[in-house]
Write an enzyme that holds these catalytic residues in place. Structure first.
Site, mmCIF file in Angstrom:
data_model
loop_
_atom_site.group_PDB
_atom_site.id
_atom_site.type_symbol
_atom_site.label_atom_id
_atom_site.label_comp_id
_atom_site.label_asym_id
_atom_site.label_seq_id
_atom_site.Cartn_x
_atom_site.Cartn_y
_atom_site.Cartn_z
ATOM 1 N N HIS A 277 7.029 9.720 46.627
ATOM 2 C CA HIS A 277 7.809 9.189 46.198
ATOM 3 C C HIS A 277 8.802 8.703 46.774
ATOM 4 O O HIS A 277 8.978 7.757 47.536
ATOM 5 C CB HIS A 277 8.641 11.128 46.574
ATOM 6 N N GLU A 330 5.235 17.215 41.970
ATOM 7 C CA GLU A 330 4.076 18.138 41.009
ATOM 8 C C GLU A 330 3.462 18.226 40.996
ATOM 9 O O GLU A 330 2.114 19.025 40.661
ATOM 10 C CB GLU A 330 3.815 17.154 39.980
HETATM 11 N N1 ACO Z 1 -2.002 7.208 44.958
HETATM 12 C C1 ACO Z 1 -2.136 5.584 46.389
HETATM 13 N N2 ACO Z 1 -0.725 5.153 46.222
HETATM 14 C C2 ACO Z 1 1.211 5.071 46.734
HETATM 15 C C3 ACO Z 1 1.566 5.910 45.658
HETATM 16 C C4 ACO Z 1 0.158 7.084 45.157
HETATM 17 N N3 ACO Z 1 0.849 8.161 44.394
HETATM 18 N N4 ACO Z 1 2.485 6.468 45.377
HETATM 19 C C5 ACO Z 1 2.525 5.115 46.271
HETATM 20 N N5 ACO Z 1 1.790 4.616 46.499
HETATM 21 C C6 ACO Z 1 1.372 2.660 47.418
HETATM 22 C C7 ACO Z 1 1.564 1.703 46.283
HETATM 23 O O1 ACO Z 1 0.775 1.694 45.450
HETATM 24 C C8 ACO Z 1 2.503 0.800 47.301
HETATM 25 O O2 ACO Z 1 1.637 0.347 48.203
HETATM 26 P P1 ACO Z 1 0.933 -1.328 48.290
HETATM 27 O O3 ACO Z 1 2.260 -1.116 48.961
HETATM 28 O O4 ACO Z 1 -0.770 -1.435 48.828
HETATM 29 O O5 ACO Z 1 1.347 -2.216 47.184
HETATM 30 C C9 ACO Z 1 3.305 2.035 47.804
HETATM 31 O O6 ACO Z 1 1.990 2.764 48.266
HETATM 32 C C10 ACO Z 1 4.689 1.654 47.492
HETATM 33 O O7 ACO Z 1 4.689 2.598 46.163
HETATM 34 P P2 ACO Z 1 5.897 2.088 45.504
HETATM 35 O O8 ACO Z 1 5.487 2.111 43.610
HETATM 36 O O9 ACO Z 1 6.476 0.571 46.069
HETATM 37 O O10 ACO Z 1 6.247 3.448 45.932
HETATM 38 P P3 ACO Z 1 7.633 3.889 44.882
HETATM 39 O O11 ACO Z 1 8.875 4.643 45.053
HETATM 40 O O12 ACO Z 1 8.329 2.830 43.687
HETATM 41 O O13 ACO Z 1 6.149 5.629 43.720
HETATM 42 C C11 ACO Z 1 5.508 6.541 42.850
HETATM 43 C C12 ACO Z 1 6.955 6.558 43.731
HETATM 44 C C13 ACO Z 1 6.276 5.921 41.445
HETATM 45 C C14 ACO Z 1 6.858 8.229 42.876
HETATM 46 C C15 ACO Z 1 4.492 6.803 43.336
HETATM 47 O O14 ACO Z 1 4.734 7.136 44.717
HETATM 48 C C16 ACO Z 1 3.336 7.092 42.194
HETATM 49 O O15 ACO Z 1 2.768 6.748 41.408
HETATM 50 N N6 ACO Z 1 3.276 8.592 42.813
HETATM 51 C C17 ACO Z 1 2.371 9.227 41.838
HETATM 52 C C18 ACO Z 1 2.569 9.476 40.230
HETATM 53 C C19 ACO Z 1 3.393 10.850 40.781
HETATM 54 O O16 ACO Z 1 3.362 11.924 41.287
HETATM 55 N N7 ACO Z 1 4.552 11.096 39.721
HETATM 56 C C20 ACO Z 1 5.646 12.038 39.951
HETATM 57 C C21 ACO Z 1 6.957 11.758 41.188
HETATM 58 S S1 ACO Z 1 7.645 12.973 41.640
HETATM 59 C C22 ACO Z 1 8.961 13.128 40.770
HETATM 60 O O17 ACO Z 1 9.225 11.897 40.343
HETATM 61 C C23 ACO Z 1 9.479 14.497 39.982
#
Ligand code: ACO
Length: 395
Positions: A277, A330
């Site tokens: 998140h 989610e």
């Molecule tokens: N699975 C695997 N790796 C992840 C995930 C995940 N669900 N989420 C983040 N990471 C990793 C990224 O790959 C990144 O790794 P890196 O440093 O090796 O490049 C690191 O964690 C940081 O990721 P960011 O993109 O900077 O995290 P951000 O805060 O932008 O992402 C998000 C938040 C978009 C929700 C992300 O966690 C994601 O895509 N999750 C999966 C989709 C999801 O569940 N969406 C619903 C969110 S709930 C809501 O918004 C109401």
């Protein structure tokens, strides 16, 4: 931008460029609620939102968000009466709703957006600029009460079923399921859905709430603001994809495949749906609550989801160390909504119904202390003014 920097008004001096996505920029003061990501906490008017979900009814929390305080018995009775009266379809919309439900490109959320706009016209909702605070609140109550009625009629007609009128003896959550199936729901299912709905009523200054505020700041009517807010919620980056976590459970299929599937996904650069998140860097409180709700509902899907969750958290901490990835809202939302009988295409529209409480509360707050929201942009194109190319002389 540092906290002390101010975005200057356009006109006199060059405005300061805010960060992309307005991250870290506060654009309003609000009394409605707040999200504290580091603490894993969010609240409605100061009350822990998950505690409200555990102990209160939809109508009590609706009153709290809209009016500002928890209701006593008399205030609650008043809201319940308004809510039941507000369920009636505006005259003249039924046949158009049924046509919308049969459109070739039908999606429940797109149809709901259209139906909200249609109803606002049928109800002759006036620009908020011309209304008293009581009139704005009356429009807010009417639209919150009406939204699930519109959604369920569209849904049933789209499926070739007769629409079901809401049972006025039922509260919001139970009537939601009764309009879906035509039968009074089990109380455990209605209560599970009620907790989900309360949990998702509001969540800080999110994109759709901001959209509703921007539209309201022009003095426009409640219907326009809600139509815009649903449009913002429709985007996959906001509310458009809560079924993806369930799709992931389907793709895994059986518990013994979880470890391998999840590892392959992460090693292949994919994100695990329902984890991570932007704001919560600890347990998402909504996920904790919805896990509890899923457990109360029980069933094989819940046990399977728990196994996948535990495996995913282990895989993520091993393959993505230090990223602070936890279960988000989610993951268990999908399990809860599925278990109470909602199909996947109804997940985001259900979220839209509960979020209408947050949107209308924000609209009411915006009108109470309005200033037109009109930011600036920094022009980065070719130096202006540019001479017109030859041949553009109007003759
Ligand atoms: N699975 C695997 N790796 C992840 C995930 C995940 N669900 N989420 C983040 N990471 C990793 C990224 O790959 C990144 O790794 P890196 O440093 O090796 O490049 C690191 O964690 C940081 O990721 P960011 O993109 O900077 O995290 P951000 O805060 O932008 O992402 C998000 C938040 C978009 C929700 C992300 O966690 C994601 O895509 N999750 C999966 C989709 C999801 O569940 N969406 C619903 C969110 S709930 C809501 O918004 C109401």
């Amino acid at each position: 931008m540092s906290e002390t920097q101010q975005v200057k008004p356009a006109g006199s001096a060059q405005p300061t460029l805010a960060p992309r996505g307005l991250e870290g920029v506060a654009v309003a003061e609000t009394l409605i609620g707040d999200v504290r990501g580091e603490e894993g906490f969010y609240h409605y008017r100061g009350y822990d939102a998950t505690e409200l979900a555990r102990h209160c009814s939809f109508e009590q929390v609706w009153y709290l968000l809209l009016i500002g305080e928890l209701p006593g018995p008399r205030e609650l009775r008043w809201l319940q009466d308004q809510a039941v009266a507000g369920r009636s379809l505006p005259s003249g919309v039924a046949s158009t709703l049924d046509e919308i439900a049969r459109l070739p490109g039908y999606t429940p959320l797109g149809a709901l957006r259209t139906a909200v706009s249609l109803s606002a016209t049928a109800l002759n909702l006036q620009p908020t600029l011309d209304l008293t605070p009581d009139q704005v609140r009356a429009d807010a109550l009417r639209m919150v009460a009406l939204t699930p009625v519109l959604l369920m009629r569209l849904h049933r007609v789209h499926q070739g079923l007769e629409p079901v009128d809401p049972d006025h003896d039922l509260g919001y959550a139970a009537a939601y399921l009764q309009m879906l199936t035509g039968e009074r729901p089990e109380s455990v299912a209605a209560r599970a859905l009620e907790k989900y709905l309360i949990t998702t009523m509001d969540h800080g200054f999110n994109s759709s709430t901001f959209t509703a505020r921007v539209i309201t700041s022009t003095g426009s009517d409640m219907g326009s603001a809600l139509t815009g807010a649903i449009g913002a919620l429709a985007g996959p980056l906001h509310g458009g994809a809560p079924s993806r976590a369930l799709d992931m459970l389907d793709a895994i299929g059986t518990p013994d495949r979880a470890e391998e599937h999840l590892r392959d996904e992460v090693l292949g650069g994919q994100r695990l749906m329902g984890f991570g998140h932007r704001i919560y860097k600890t347990d998402d409180p909504r996920s904790v609550l919805l896990h509890e709700v899923a457990r109360e509902l029980g069933g094989p899907q819940v046990e399977f989801a728990e196994h996948v969750e535990a495996t995913a958290l282990r895989v993520l901490s091993e393959l993505k160390p230090g990223r602070r990835l936890y279960t988000n809202v989610e993951f268990y939302s999908g399990v809860v909504m599925n278990t109470v009988g909602l199909s996947r295409d109804m997940f985001t529209p259900t979220f839209a119904c509960s979020r209408t409480v947050g949107w209308t509360s924000a609209i009411v707050e915006q009108t109470a202390n309005n200033r037109l929201i009109r930011p600036s942009a920094i022009y980065v194109g070719p130096a202006a003014p540019r001479p017109l190319p030859d041949g553009y002389a109007y003759a």
